[in-house]
Design an enzyme around this catalytic site. Structure first.
Site, PDB file in Angstrom:
ATOM      1  N   LYS A   1       0.856  -1.179   0.000  1.00  0.00           N
ATOM      2  CA  LYS A   1       0.000   0.000   0.000  1.00  0.00           C
ATOM      3  C   LYS A   1       0.897   1.236   0.000  1.00  0.00           C
ATOM      4  O   LYS A   1       2.083   1.161   0.315  1.00  0.00           O
ATOM      5  CB  LYS A   1      -0.903   0.027   1.238  1.00  0.00           C
ATOM      6  CG  LYS A   1      -1.810  -1.186   1.375  1.00  0.00           C
ATOM      7  CD  LYS A   1      -2.579  -1.123   2.691  1.00  0.00           C
ATOM      8  CE  LYS A   1      -3.441  -2.359   2.910  1.00  0.00           C
ATOM      9  NZ  LYS A   1      -4.132  -2.331   4.223  1.00  0.00           N
ATOM     10  N   HIS A   2       0.320   2.378  -0.329  1.00  0.00           N
ATOM     11  CA  HIS A   2       1.106   3.607  -0.313  1.00  0.00           C
ATOM     12  C   HIS A   2       1.461   3.988   1.119  1.00  0.00           C
ATOM     13  O   HIS A   2       0.672   3.787   2.049  1.00  0.00           O
ATOM     14  CB  HIS A   2       0.335   4.744  -0.976  1.00  0.00           C
ATOM     15  CG  HIS A   2       0.174   4.576  -2.466  1.00  0.00           C
ATOM     16  ND1 HIS A   2       1.247   4.606  -3.325  1.00  0.00           N
ATOM     17  CD2 HIS A   2      -0.927   4.374  -3.233  1.00  0.00           C
ATOM     18  CE1 HIS A   2       0.822   4.420  -4.565  1.00  0.00           C
ATOM     19  NE2 HIS A   2      -0.490   4.281  -4.539  1.00  0.00           N
ATOM     20  N   GLU A   3       2.656   4.531   1.268  1.00  0.00           N
ATOM     21  CA  GLU A   3       3.096   5.005   2.577  1.00  0.00           C
ATOM     22  C   GLU A   3       2.138   6.073   3.079  1.00  0.00           C
ATOM     23  O   GLU A   3       1.623   6.885   2.307  1.00  0.00           O
ATOM     24  CB  GLU A   3       4.511   5.566   2.463  1.00  0.00           C
ATOM     25  CG  GLU A   3       5.121   6.016   3.779  1.00  0.00           C
ATOM     26  CD  GLU A   3       5.306   4.869   4.755  1.00  0.00           C
ATOM     27  OE1 GLU A   3       4.459   4.751   5.671  1.00  0.00           O
ATOM     28  OE2 GLU A   3       6.277   4.119   4.632  1.00  0.00           O
TER      29      GLU A   3
ATOM     30  N   ASP B   1       4.815   2.835  -3.899  1.00  0.00           N
ATOM     31  CA  ASP B   1       5.257   4.197  -4.227  1.00  0.00           C
ATOM     32  C   ASP B   1       6.290   4.234  -5.347  1.00  0.00           C
ATOM     33  O   ASP B   1       6.664   5.316  -5.815  1.00  0.00           O
ATOM     34  CB  ASP B   1       5.854   4.863  -2.977  1.00  0.00           C
ATOM     35  CG  ASP B   1       4.840   5.013  -1.867  1.00  0.00           C
ATOM     36  OD1 ASP B   1       3.680   5.319  -2.177  1.00  0.00           O
ATOM     37  OD2 ASP B   1       5.204   4.816  -0.692  1.00  0.00           O
TER      38      ASP B   1
END
Length: 583
Positions: A218-220, A229
């Site tokens: 998942k995105h940070e 990312d």
């Protein structure tokens, strides 16, 4: 639930009771969040007070226990809980005379290893790869090859072999946003560019489908990097590389600059239009309201970035790339284009000035934080600083992304769009660095050592700049790496990775020819079709189905890998049939 553990707190202390709070290790300078009140023990019945809570297992937690009267902190514990684990926290007095309190964490039931499905999936794919390699080696044995030829249609088999060794003709449907090196002719096509693009796209599809619900897919939440990312900036980078190759090819074929400019504008318009349609799905919800239409998006940013970088290159590109006769021939891919560099530096100066000097109401100047409970809750409505303020001012809150990645960890409530206006400046810089990689391949074609040495130099330069900007720290640098902001340190870091990765793929695919680029080559040659298709059909079978256990990483991983693999297979079938959707 997935990514949670059960914590039972046993309080053997007398009144007034305890407050339990927690802070995630991924939440920088965050306030402690209240979890539960633990009642005092019942001395007459000798029964401790208890409270049970669910705790996060994705990152280490710091637990804080203090008296409900707020007069003192009793204990602070740092621990990384395991998924589906069962834990007890026992709070008791060691000595009645000194009032020394102990907090002991006990494992009642051990957690599961939630990462085993990743290992199993890796082994499965490695097994499939081994079978394919073994089959290819067997096909080199004359008796085996002759037997296969007899069983299969010889003409079809020959066509299959040729498609694997060669490149598709350029008379296919012309619809891809990233004008690439196809028009250079099938024999001159750099397969490493399609392979790089396909690798980025496959990872993008996988993480967009959920990535098995693992946090690192998942995105940070704010500063830092995860696998998710990496892929979008790589896609922007290789788009810039393709621009350099395609524009020079068009001009060599006799196209006028005005004709090429019209194509650039048309492609940009189509990309932006497709992006607005894709990010605003409305299949079963009735007419779409313009009041809630999200304007920014991935394809929109790609379209605008392409427009600027391609137009900038068109102004200065030359139909022939002979040896430059200036004073520094080693810099022939840089010095003749000094106006482009001036333009990019001006753009970056604008980004820096707006980011650090623009006054934002109720926020400190130059704020780069997530808002919410970050920075100890001082600036809850300042998510993204100037970047968020500009988007809200120009686009309006209802036309932005409503669920930013900072919302879960930092509990920010303000809309924030990671594909917003200010960040587009740095995506242009990212594409321009990719454009530089394309110029290198043009100016030093048939000189692989020159190309690879320059990729290494650019990778080192970008890495050094990143180290200076970030102080080699996630949170303490001058400009932290941040995908939501598309900070300049994020661009230089991703460019460093991109140059090194492109170097490796170029060496393996185009120089040594040890690798054909498969299977990433196929989606890389149909990138827009795969991207739009995976978005449109994300909720349809066979890309998604009802799971028996929605709280299982394994089931999510199987579903997401299956969906991603299907798109690779679809792109392979289209490759075999020579169908390529390009804009």
């Amino acid at each position: 639930r997935m990514d949670q553990a059960l914590l039972l707190v046993r309080n053997e202390l007398p009144a007034p009771g305890l407050n339990l709070a927690a802070r995630s290790g991924s939440c920088h300078q965050c306030l402690y969040q209240f979890l539960a009140f633990v009642p005092p023990s019942n001395e007459s019945l000798r029964k401790p007070g208890t409270a049970s809570v669910m705790v996060d297992t994705q990152h280490p937690l710091t637990l804080l226990l203090n008296s409900s009267m707020g007069d003192r902190d009793l204990c602070k514990i740092q621990y990384h809980f395991g998924e589906f684990g069962n834990y007890s926290l026992v709070v008791k007095t060691l000595s009645t005379s000194t009032q020394t309190v102990s907090c002991d964490l006990i494992i009642n039931e051990g957690p599961i290893n939630s990462y085993l499905p990743i290992l199993f999936a890796f082994l499965v794919y490695m097994g499939i790869l081994a079978i394919l390699i073994a089959g290819r080696l067997l096909m080199k044995i004359d008796p085996v090859r002759n037997w296969v030829y007899k069983k299969l249609n010889p003409r079809a088999t020959d066509r299959m072999i040729n498609s694997e060794l060669g490149s598709p003709n350029t008379d296919s449907i012309n619809c891809d946003p990233t004008p690439q090196s196809w028009s250079m002719g099938s024999r001159q096509r750099l397969r490493s560019l399609d392979t790089f693009r396909g690798l980025s796209l496959v990872i993008m599809v996988f993480v967009n489908y959920g990535g098995g619900k693992y946090w690192f897919f998942k995105h940070e939440s704010w500063n830092g990097l995860t696998v998710a990312d990496l892929v979008f900036p790589w896609f922007v980078f290789i788009m810039g590389t393709s621009v350099a190759l395609a524009l020079g090819s068009m001009l060599r074929w006799g196209s006028s600059k005005w004709k090429v400019l019209r194509k650039i504008i048309w492609r940009s318009f189509v990309l932006i239009l497709l992006g607005i349609i894709v990010v605003n799905p409305n299949y079963c919800l009735g007419p779409l309201s313009w009041d809630n239409l999200r304007i920014p998006g991935v394809l929109q940013r790609l379209g605008f970035t392409y427009l600027v970088v391609a137009a900038l290159e068109l102004l200065f590109t030359r139909a022939e790339t002979g040896t430059w006769e200036g004073r520094f021939p080693a810099l022939q891919d840089i010095l003749p284009y000094w106006p482009q560099w001036i333009f990019i530096l001006v753009l970056e100066t604008i980004w820096l000035c707006l980011t650090f000097l623009l006054p934002v109401p109720d926020c400190p100047r130059g704020y780069l934080g997530p808002g919410g409970i970050g920075d100890f809750g001082k600036y809850p409505n300042c998510t993204g600083g100037a970047a968020g303020y500009i988007d809200r001012l120009i686009l309006g809150e209802k036309h932005m992304y409503q669920h930013p990645s900072s919302g879960v960890t930092y509990q920010s409530t303000m809309p924030y769009d990671p594909e917003g206006i200010l960040g587009t400046i740095n995506s242009i810089v990212m594409a321009f660095l990719g454009l530089q990689a394309g110029k290198i391949t043009l100016f030093y074609k048939d000189q692989p050592k020159q190309i690879m040495s320059r990729f290494i130099i650019w990778g080192i330069v970008m890495g050094v700049i990143s180290a200076i900007l970030t102080k080699c720290s996630k949170e303490e640098g001058f400009i932290p790496i941040n995908k939501n902001l598309w900070s300049i340190s994020y661009v230089t870091t991703m460019s460093c990775f991109a140059f090194i990765l492109l170097l490796l793929i170029y060496y393996l695919v185009d120089v040594k020819k040890w690798w054909s680029g498969a299977p990433f080559l196929y989606p890389g040659m149909n990138s827009i079709l795969v991207y739009i298709g995976h978005q449109v059909f994300a909720n349809y079978f066979p890309f998604k189905w009802k799971m028996q256990d929605s709280q299982s990483h394994a089931e999510h991983l199987i579903q997401n890998l299956t969906a991603t693999t299907l798109w690779v297979i679809i792109s392979y079938i289209l490759y075999r049939r020579r169908i390529f959707w390009k804009i």
